[in-house]
Design a protein around this motif. Sequence first.
Motif, mmCIF file in Angstrom:
data_model
loop_
_atom_site.group_PDB
_atom_site.id
_atom_site.type_symbol
_atom_site.label_atom_id
_atom_site.label_comp_id
_atom_site.label_asym_id
_atom_site.label_seq_id
_atom_site.Cartn_x
_atom_site.Cartn_y
_atom_site.Cartn_z
ATOM 1 N N ILE A 13 0.820 -1.215 0.000
ATOM 2 C CA ILE A 13 0.000 0.000 0.000
ATOM 3 C C ILE A 13 0.855 1.267 0.000
ATOM 4 C CG2 ILE A 13 -0.308 0.264 2.509
ATOM 5 C CD1 ILE A 13 -3.332 0.828 1.752
ATOM 6 N N LEU A 17 0.253 4.630 -2.397
ATOM 7 C CA LEU A 17 -0.148 5.917 -1.825
ATOM 8 C C LEU A 17 0.988 6.925 -1.659
ATOM 9 C CD1 LEU A 17 -2.583 4.609 0.937
ATOM 10 C CD2 LEU A 17 -3.185 5.660 -1.252
ATOM 11 N N THR A 81 -5.920 -4.626 -0.619
ATOM 12 C CA THR A 81 -5.082 -3.441 -0.531
ATOM 13 C C THR A 81 -5.617 -2.318 -1.420
ATOM 14 O OG1 THR A 81 -3.167 -4.804 -0.029
ATOM 15 C CG2 THR A 81 -2.724 -2.593 -0.873
ATOM 16 N N SER A 85 -6.603 1.487 -0.172
ATOM 17 C CA SER A 85 -6.045 2.714 -0.758
ATOM 18 C C SER A 85 -7.162 3.600 -1.318
ATOM 19 C CB SER A 85 -5.003 2.396 -1.826
ATOM 20 O OG SER A 85 -5.568 1.692 -2.893
#
Length: 110
Positions: A13, A17, A81, A85
Amino acid sequence: MKLLFDQNISFRIVKILEDHFPGSAQVRTLALEDATDLQIWAFARDNNFIIVTFDADFYDFSNLYGQPPKIIWLRTGNTKTSNISDILLLNKEIIKSFLNDESISCLEIY
């Protein structure tokens, strides 16, 4: 706005991000995968991270010890995941407001 993802959230993740939450990390990538929740709490406090977790224990710590660190408690249940996000990006402005509000130590996201 550095996020520290708990062990139940994939380290992948962080890459997804990184443009939105620079400086973020996952406990495994910081060699904290065997750390207790209280050790993770202390690390986040000492290194200016916001903990992102599915774990109610961090909510309890926020009630006992206050802030920092702040907690983002994902109440979505375990999910992919990519879903996590998406949820964080969808709530990015709410997260920013939460960080600036000294009266709130835990943000629950459903």
